[in-house]
Design an enzyme around this catalytic site. Structure first.
Site, PDB file in Angstrom:
ATOM      1  N   SER A  11     -12.354  -2.517  -8.666  1.00 50.99           N
ATOM      2  CA  SER A  11     -12.693  -1.371  -9.157  1.00 50.99           C
ATOM      3  C   SER A  11     -13.453  -1.342  -9.774  1.00 50.99           C
ATOM      4  CB  SER A  11     -11.565  -0.331  -9.387  1.00 50.99           C
ATOM      5  OG  SER A  11     -10.648  -0.138  -8.876  1.00 50.99           O
ATOM      6  N   SER A  55       1.102  -1.700  -0.114  1.00 54.64           N
ATOM      7  CA  SER A  55      -0.074   0.008   0.082  1.00 54.64           C
ATOM      8  C   SER A  55       1.138   1.471  -0.108  1.00 54.64           C
ATOM      9  CB  SER A  55      -0.700  -0.300   1.021  1.00 54.64           C
ATOM     10  OG  SER A  55      -1.715   1.356   1.100  1.00 54.64           O
TER      11      SER A  55
END
Length: 338
Positions: A316, A172
């Protein structure tokens, strides 16, 4: 069809409010409707696990395991929850989640906001779901990077009895210095400690739970080779490629493109798929690849498999296409050679 009606309402809300609304709706569905089951396809065996289909949910949508039973109704072959940390943390200040609809992208700088590993454990125990469940683990933002392994080990101890597999998130961009763990010496130390813990826990629980490593798309070829070597050396069970990108090459001039954070969705597809292909070459089939990054339709799902992946994750794409994307991708990948 239903999502086509709901999407304008969801997109009228700010991105994080829409996320929270969706999770609440999934939670309600999971508690009140019959248990869901995976979209039908021939099972595929990866990491010693029989996956009912190749399409899974990527980590990040359900960080705390609040909506597992609702998510199970969407037809996924596997569900990954998290990222979870040892202690609860609020993440970065809002706003921290942005849609880029012109390019079907999302930027987030959430910062591992979650309720802590103990809450996730309680939620998993309460869920009816009996399918393949991955649990994604990370470090707290205030844990020094040199002590990061302690956080991963603390989470691994607690989630091991409940997980089908555990993902170690070192990629991340929203936790300071986290990506340093992809460096050669740092990764070698971390994977060595995790592998030892995995072996200890397997003996303790009488059950082997695979470990996967989630990596970034923003890597040079030499870094990918080094990571592949480390994965083989420490006998890690699989690799997830990839997390979000810090690059903005594909979104120049787009509203919100200047926002700090990781970019996901269609703009990361090419870079992410290139990493899958490079990993496939470097690994030579010695361990499987789970592909994530920019899967927005059936073509992109199949492209991940053609690049060398065994499984594919969505996130997404769900925001822009809705649950129909799961069924479409399962059907489009069902005939892929095993």
């Amino acid at each position: 069809m239903l999502y086509d009606i709901a999407r304008p309402f969801l997109f009228s809300l700010d991105a994080e409010t829409a996320h929270e609304f969706t999770l609440a709706a999934l939670n309600l569905a999971g508690r009140t409707l019959p248990a869901g089951k995976p979209e039908a396809a021939d099972a595929v065996r990866v990491m010693g696990i029989d996956f009912p289909n190749r399409i899974g949910l990527a980590a990040g949508l359900d960080k705390n395991g609040e909506a597992i039973d609702g998510l199970a109704r969407l037809g996924f072959g596997f569900i990954e929850i998290g990222t979870i940390t040892p202690r609860p943390q609020p993440g970065n200040p809002r706003p921290r989640l942005f849609r880029l609809p012109e390019v079907r992208g999302i930027i987030n700088r959430m910062g591992f906001n979650n309720h802590g590993v103990d809450t996730l454990v309680a939620n998993v125990k309460a869920a009816r779901f009996k399918g393949v469940l991955g649990i994604n683990i990370g470090k707290n933002f205030d844990t020094p990077i040199e002590n990061a392994a302690d956080d991963y080990l603390a989470c691994l101890d607690k989630v091991y009895p409940l997980a089908s597999y555990v993902t170690v998130n070192i990629s991340s961009p929203n936790t300071k210095n986290l990506r340093q763990l992809q460096g050669e010496s740092e990764l070698d130390d971390l994977l060595g400690r995790l592998k030892s813990a995995q072996q200890r826990l397997a003996d303790q629980h009488g059950r082997y739970v695979p470990l996967t490593l989630k990596i970034a798309p923003d890597l040079e070829a030499a870094q990918i080779t080094n990571i592949a070597d480390a994965l083989r050396r420490h006998r890690i069970d699989a690799v997830i490629a990839t997390n979000t990108t810090i690059s903005r090459d594909k979104v120049q001039g787009v509203r919100f493109a200047e926002q700090q954070g990781g970019l996901s969705g269609a703009p990361v597809f090419e870079a992410s798929t290139a990493v899958v292909a490079q990993l496939a070459t470097a690994l030579g089939g010695e361990l499987p690849i789970i592909a994530a990054g920019g899967v927005m339709d059936t073509r992109s799902a199949r492209a991940k498999l053609e690049a060398g992946a065994s499984l594919v994750q969505l996130y997404s794409g769900l925001i822009y296409r809705g649950p129909c994307l799961v069924r479409e991708c399962v059907r489009a990948t069902a005939d892929f050679p095993r």
